[in-house]
Design a protein around this motif. Structure first.
Motif, mmCIF file in Angstrom:
data_model
loop_
_atom_site.group_PDB
_atom_site.id
_atom_site.type_symbol
_atom_site.label_atom_id
_atom_site.label_comp_id
_atom_site.label_asym_id
_atom_site.label_seq_id
_atom_site.Cartn_x
_atom_site.Cartn_y
_atom_site.Cartn_z
ATOM 1 N N VAL A 44 0.852 -1.191 0.000
ATOM 2 C CA VAL A 44 0.000 0.000 0.000
ATOM 3 C C VAL A 44 0.887 1.240 0.000
ATOM 4 O O VAL A 44 1.888 1.300 0.705
ATOM 5 N N GLY A 45 0.524 2.193 -0.805
ATOM 6 C CA GLY A 45 1.254 3.444 -0.927
ATOM 7 C C GLY A 45 0.944 4.048 -2.275
ATOM 8 O O GLY A 45 0.044 3.592 -2.987
ATOM 9 N N TRP A 46 1.686 5.080 -2.632
ATOM 10 C CA TRP A 46 1.490 5.763 -3.906
ATOM 11 C C TRP A 46 2.378 5.148 -4.968
ATOM 12 O O TRP A 46 3.491 4.714 -4.680
ATOM 13 N N ALA A 47 1.872 5.128 -6.203
ATOM 14 C CA ALA A 47 2.603 4.515 -7.310
ATOM 15 C C ALA A 47 2.157 5.137 -8.630
ATOM 16 O O ALA A 47 1.115 5.791 -8.700
ATOM 17 N N ALA A 114 -6.780 0.995 -7.782
ATOM 18 C CA ALA A 114 -6.451 2.291 -7.189
ATOM 19 C C ALA A 114 -7.524 2.733 -6.203
ATOM 20 O O ALA A 114 -8.708 2.712 -6.508
ATOM 21 N N ALA A 115 -7.095 3.149 -5.012
ATOM 22 C CA ALA A 115 -8.005 3.709 -4.012
ATOM 23 C C ALA A 115 -8.175 5.205 -4.209
ATOM 24 O O ALA A 115 -9.182 5.782 -3.814
ATOM 25 N N ALA A 116 -7.182 5.858 -4.815
ATOM 26 C CA ALA A 116 -7.224 7.293 -5.085
ATOM 27 C C ALA A 116 -6.324 7.566 -6.283
ATOM 28 O O ALA A 116 -5.409 6.794 -6.574
ATOM 29 N N ALA A 117 -6.602 8.658 -6.972
ATOM 30 C CA ALA A 117 -5.766 9.100 -8.093
ATOM 31 C C ALA A 117 -5.735 10.620 -8.056
ATOM 32 O O ALA A 117 -6.783 11.265 -8.027
ATOM 33 N N HIS A 118 -4.518 11.173 -8.030
ATOM 34 C CA HIS A 118 -4.367 12.626 -7.950
ATOM 35 C C HIS A 118 -3.220 13.078 -8.836
ATOM 36 O O HIS A 118 -2.354 12.289 -9.194
ATOM 37 N N ILE A 119 -3.195 14.370 -9.103
ATOM 38 C CA ILE A 119 -2.120 14.979 -9.884
ATOM 39 C C ILE A 119 -1.129 15.628 -8.920
ATOM 40 O O ILE A 119 -1.518 16.362 -8.014
ATOM 41 N N VAL A 130 5.772 3.521 -3.391
ATOM 42 C CA VAL A 130 6.161 2.114 -3.302
ATOM 43 C C VAL A 130 6.957 1.655 -4.519
ATOM 44 O O VAL A 130 7.099 2.375 -5.498
ATOM 45 N N PHE A 131 7.423 0.409 -4.404
ATOM 46 C CA PHE A 131 8.290 -0.211 -5.412
ATOM 47 C C PHE A 131 9.520 0.681 -5.584
ATOM 48 O O PHE A 131 9.996 1.255 -4.616
ATOM 49 N N ASP A 132 10.002 0.797 -6.808
ATOM 50 C CA ASP A 132 11.121 1.689 -7.112
ATOM 51 C C ASP A 132 10.618 2.952 -7.816
ATOM 52 O O ASP A 132 11.360 3.627 -8.516
ATOM 53 N N HIS A 133 9.340 3.277 -7.609
ATOM 54 C CA HIS A 133 8.732 4.375 -8.353
ATOM 55 C C HIS A 133 9.313 5.742 -7.991
ATOM 56 O O HIS A 133 9.346 6.630 -8.844
ATOM 57 N N TYR A 134 9.813 5.935 -6.772
ATOM 58 C CA TYR A 134 10.448 7.211 -6.441
ATOM 59 C C TYR A 134 11.700 7.390 -7.306
ATOM 60 O O TYR A 134 11.928 8.461 -7.874
ATOM 61 N N GLU A 135 12.506 6.341 -7.426
ATOM 62 C CA GLU A 135 13.714 6.391 -8.265
ATOM 63 C C GLU A 135 13.340 6.670 -9.723
ATOM 64 O O GLU A 135 13.973 7.484 -10.394
ATOM 65 N N ILE A 136 12.298 6.004 -10.207
ATOM 66 C CA ILE A 136 11.860 6.205 -11.584
ATOM 67 C C ILE A 136 11.406 7.652 -11.782
ATOM 68 O O ILE A 136 11.760 8.286 -12.785
ATOM 69 N N LEU A 137 10.646 8.174 -10.840
ATOM 70 C CA LEU A 137 10.185 9.559 -10.949
ATOM 71 C C LEU A 137 11.351 10.545 -10.912
ATOM 72 O O LEU A 137 11.351 11.544 -11.640
#
Length: 157
Positions: A44-47, A114-119, A130-137
């Motif tokens: 659980v977290g943002w992705a 998805a429980a939420a979706a935001h810009i 979560v995952f490696d998405h911070y690195e990807i971003l």
């Protein structure tokens, strides 16, 4: 490689374990920022919107499908950004993701996983990612965002 016995003849079978192909999509919305989803499922977290590639599906088709399923947005793929393959990138399985940059207009609406979706933008990213998405971003903001001039990708199979 693992070896198992055939349930019919008892002979030895070779069973291979392969990574799962996935896609993730960085969706830019009308110069307001990028779309992230809050996951319903573990971890659980943002992705970034994304998920598993179905058998018989191209990476491009999977990226468009996953973006629509999780955000309700119809995206136009602009470019393939990069592939990430660290075996530890997903705590559930060994996955390999191909990341796409896409454009969309409208307001994202959470659906499917998805429980939420935001810009968000670079200055207000949510936590935890979560995952490696911070690195990807971070790769996206550093290397790709300023190169967002081209048109859409053409469909490939």
């Amino acid at each position: 490689m693992q070896r198992k016995k055939c349930p019919h003849c008892g002979g030895e079978l070779a069973c291979y374990r392969n990574p799962y192909p996935t896609v993730d999509v960085i969706i830019e919305v009308e110069s307001r920022g990028i779309v992230l989803i809050k996951r319903k499922n573990t971890p659980v977290g943002w992705a970034m919107p994304g998920g598993f590639v179905d058998y018989g599906e191209s990476l491009e088709a999977a990226a468009v499908r996953e973006a629509r399923e999780e955000t309700g947005l119809n995206v136009t793929l602009v470019r393939q950004m990069k592939t990430y393959s660290d075996p530890a990138r997903d705590p559930r399985h060994h996955t390999i993701t191909t990341v796409f940059i896409a454009r969309a207009s409208g307001i994202p609406v959470a659906a499917d996983d998805a429980a939420a979706a935001h810009i968000f933008n670079e200055e207000n990213l949510p936590q935890p990612i979560v995952f490696d998405h911070y690195e990807i971003l971070q790769d996206y903001f550093r290397e790709w965002k300023s190169d967002f001039h081209g048109g859409a990708l053409t469909g490939r199979s």
